[in-house]
Design an enzyme around this catalytic site. Structure first.
Site, PDB file in Angstrom:
ATOM      1  N   GLU A 100       0.841  -1.189  -0.051  1.00 42.53           N
ATOM      2  CA  GLU A 100       0.039  -0.053  -0.106  1.00 42.53           C
ATOM      3  C   GLU A 100       0.920   1.364   0.008  1.00 42.53           C
ATOM      4  OE1 GLU A 100      -3.131  -0.030   3.135  1.00 42.53           O
ATOM      5  OE2 GLU A 100      -2.797  -2.241   3.328  1.00 42.53           O
ATOM      6  N   LYS A 143       2.002   4.570   1.292  1.00 41.62           N
ATOM      7  CA  LYS A 143       2.252   5.361   2.479  1.00 41.62           C
ATOM      8  C   LYS A 143       1.811   6.820   2.490  1.00 41.62           C
ATOM      9  CE  LYS A 143       5.163   5.929   6.707  1.00 41.62           C
ATOM     10  NZ  LYS A 143       4.917   7.494   6.733  1.00 41.62           N
ATOM     11  N   ARG A 162      -4.209   9.904  16.411  1.00 45.82           N
ATOM     12  CA  ARG A 162      -3.460   8.757  16.921  1.00 45.82           C
ATOM     13  C   ARG A 162      -2.966   9.310  18.378  1.00 45.82           C
ATOM     14  NH1 ARG A 162       0.977   5.935  13.732  1.00 45.82           N
ATOM     15  NH2 ARG A 162       1.998   7.813  13.757  1.00 45.82           N
ATOM     16  N   GLU A 184      -5.934   7.852   7.126  1.00 49.83           N
ATOM     17  CA  GLU A 184      -5.065   9.028   6.841  1.00 49.83           C
ATOM     18  C   GLU A 184      -5.483  10.215   6.437  1.00 49.83           C
ATOM     19  OE1 GLU A 184      -0.614   9.757   7.792  1.00 49.83           O
ATOM     20  OE2 GLU A 184      -2.032   8.149   8.194  1.00 49.83           O
ATOM     21  N   LYS A 210       2.780  -5.543   4.044  1.00 51.30           N
ATOM     22  CA  LYS A 210       1.983  -6.214   4.954  1.00 51.30           C
ATOM     23  C   LYS A 210       1.926  -7.649   4.428  1.00 51.30           C
ATOM     24  CE  LYS A 210      -0.602  -1.869   6.131  1.00 51.30           C
ATOM     25  NZ  LYS A 210      -1.872  -1.314   6.062  1.00 51.30           N
ATOM     26  N   LYS A 267      10.715   3.922   2.993  1.00 48.25           N
ATOM     27  CA  LYS A 267      10.711   5.447   2.953  1.00 48.25           C
ATOM     28  C   LYS A 267      11.498   5.818   1.636  1.00 48.25           C
ATOM     29  CE  LYS A 267       8.958   8.227   5.290  1.00 48.25           C
ATOM     30  NZ  LYS A 267       9.102   8.540   6.683  1.00 48.25           N
TER      31      LYS A 267
END
Length: 304
Positions: free
Chosen positions: A24, A26, A47, A86, A202, A226
């Site tokens: 997925e 980010k 969060r 998000e 994942k 990243k």
């Protein structure tokens, strides 16, 4: 190397079991939880520190892609649902917001993530609504009335309920295939309407996730990649001084135009006089530039 190490750890824990990965994007935004009771949106929170977050229910209700009532299939009863998503500001909205802020002589946001976070925490919901935030939902935190075997199955169910889910996620049977997709996202991310600063790999099976477990800091069934910021070389044609509203003087580089992170850059910040002296930056030099936070062009150093 870290992705291959992750794959080795997963397969060593799941001996002789086939492993399927989901990749997925980010999304670069602010993580929130949405809670639904009997299909009605009842609470939304940031969060925070992982245990306690801020209640931002009223402001989340102004985001059009947050369903206030779930589209639950006939015959199903879901007494409780909590999802993680998000909140982000699309690139076009970010550019428009900064343009307005500049005209009004107000604070310019450094990047869409900061703009999204600041907009969601506004005391006045009408301001949040005017910022045109969006959200992608990427996980079921808790659900009653339905069970899943795979993360991808849960995502598709969330889509059926009316959520915008992780954009264009894909399934792979090997880490090599997953890495190929990570590289593909890295090569095309400047074309997306939203900011993405990485990709998340994942394990798709929820039963396998239970076996793998978590550390005190992160799950053992997921890893984030990243992307490094793109760096380009170009010529420094001139240095001009920009005077801010408070009288602060900021040196800026006038560059030969260069395409960086999807846009043409001809100006970049040089931060301050000390920065220029430390790096011995002079007019006529070839310099390396990047976008700080994928947004603000800055000179890094001279190509000696």
């Amino acid at each position: 190397e870290e992705l291959f190490a992750f794959d080795n750890r997963v397969r060593n824990s799941l001996i002789n079991e086939p492993v399927q990965y989901i990749v997925e994007k980010k999304i670069d935004g602010l993580s929130v939880s949405l809670e639904y009771v009997d299909g009605i949106f009842t609470r939304g929170s940031t969060r925070g520190d992982g245990v306690v977050g801020e209640d931002v229910t009223t402001n989340l209700k102004t985001i059009r892609s947050v369903p206030l009532r779930l589209s639950i299939p006939e015959g199903l009863y879901i007494p409780y649902l909590e999802v993680r998503g998000e909140v982000f500001m699309p690139k076009k909205e970010f550019a428009s917001l900064n343009e307005k802020q500049e005209i009004l002589g107000q604070k310019i946001f450094a990047n869409p993530r900061n703009a999204a976070a600041g907009s969601l925490r506004q005391l006045e919901p009408s301001i949040t609504a005017s910022r045109r935030l969006d959200i992608f939902v990427f996980n079921v935190q808790s659900i009653q009335g339905v069970s899943f075997s795979y993360h991808s199955e849960a995502l598709e169910f969330l889509k059926e309920l009316g959520f915008r889910i992780s954009p264009e996620y894909k399934l792979y049977n090997s880490i090599e295939e997953a890495i190929e997709e990570i590289n593909n996202v890295g090569n095309t991310k400047s074309e997306y309407s939203y900011d993405t600063d990485g990709a998340v790999v994942k394990v798709n099976s929820l039963a396998q996730r239970e076996v793998l477990g978590s550390t005190s800091r992160a799950p053992r069934w997921a890893v984030a990649y990243k992307y490094p910021p793109e760096v380009k070389k170009t010529r420094l044609n001139d240095i001009i001084i920009q005077v801010g509203r408070t009288g602060a003087l900021t040196p800026n580089a006038v560059l030969e135009p260069v395409v960086l992170a999807g846009t043409t850059v001809s100006r970049a910040t040089l931060h301050n006089e000390d920065f220029i002296k430390e790096r011995d930056i002079r007019i006529g030099d070839w310099v390396f530039v990047r976008k700080a936070g994928e947004i603000i062009p800055e000179v890094l150093e001279v190509d000696f």
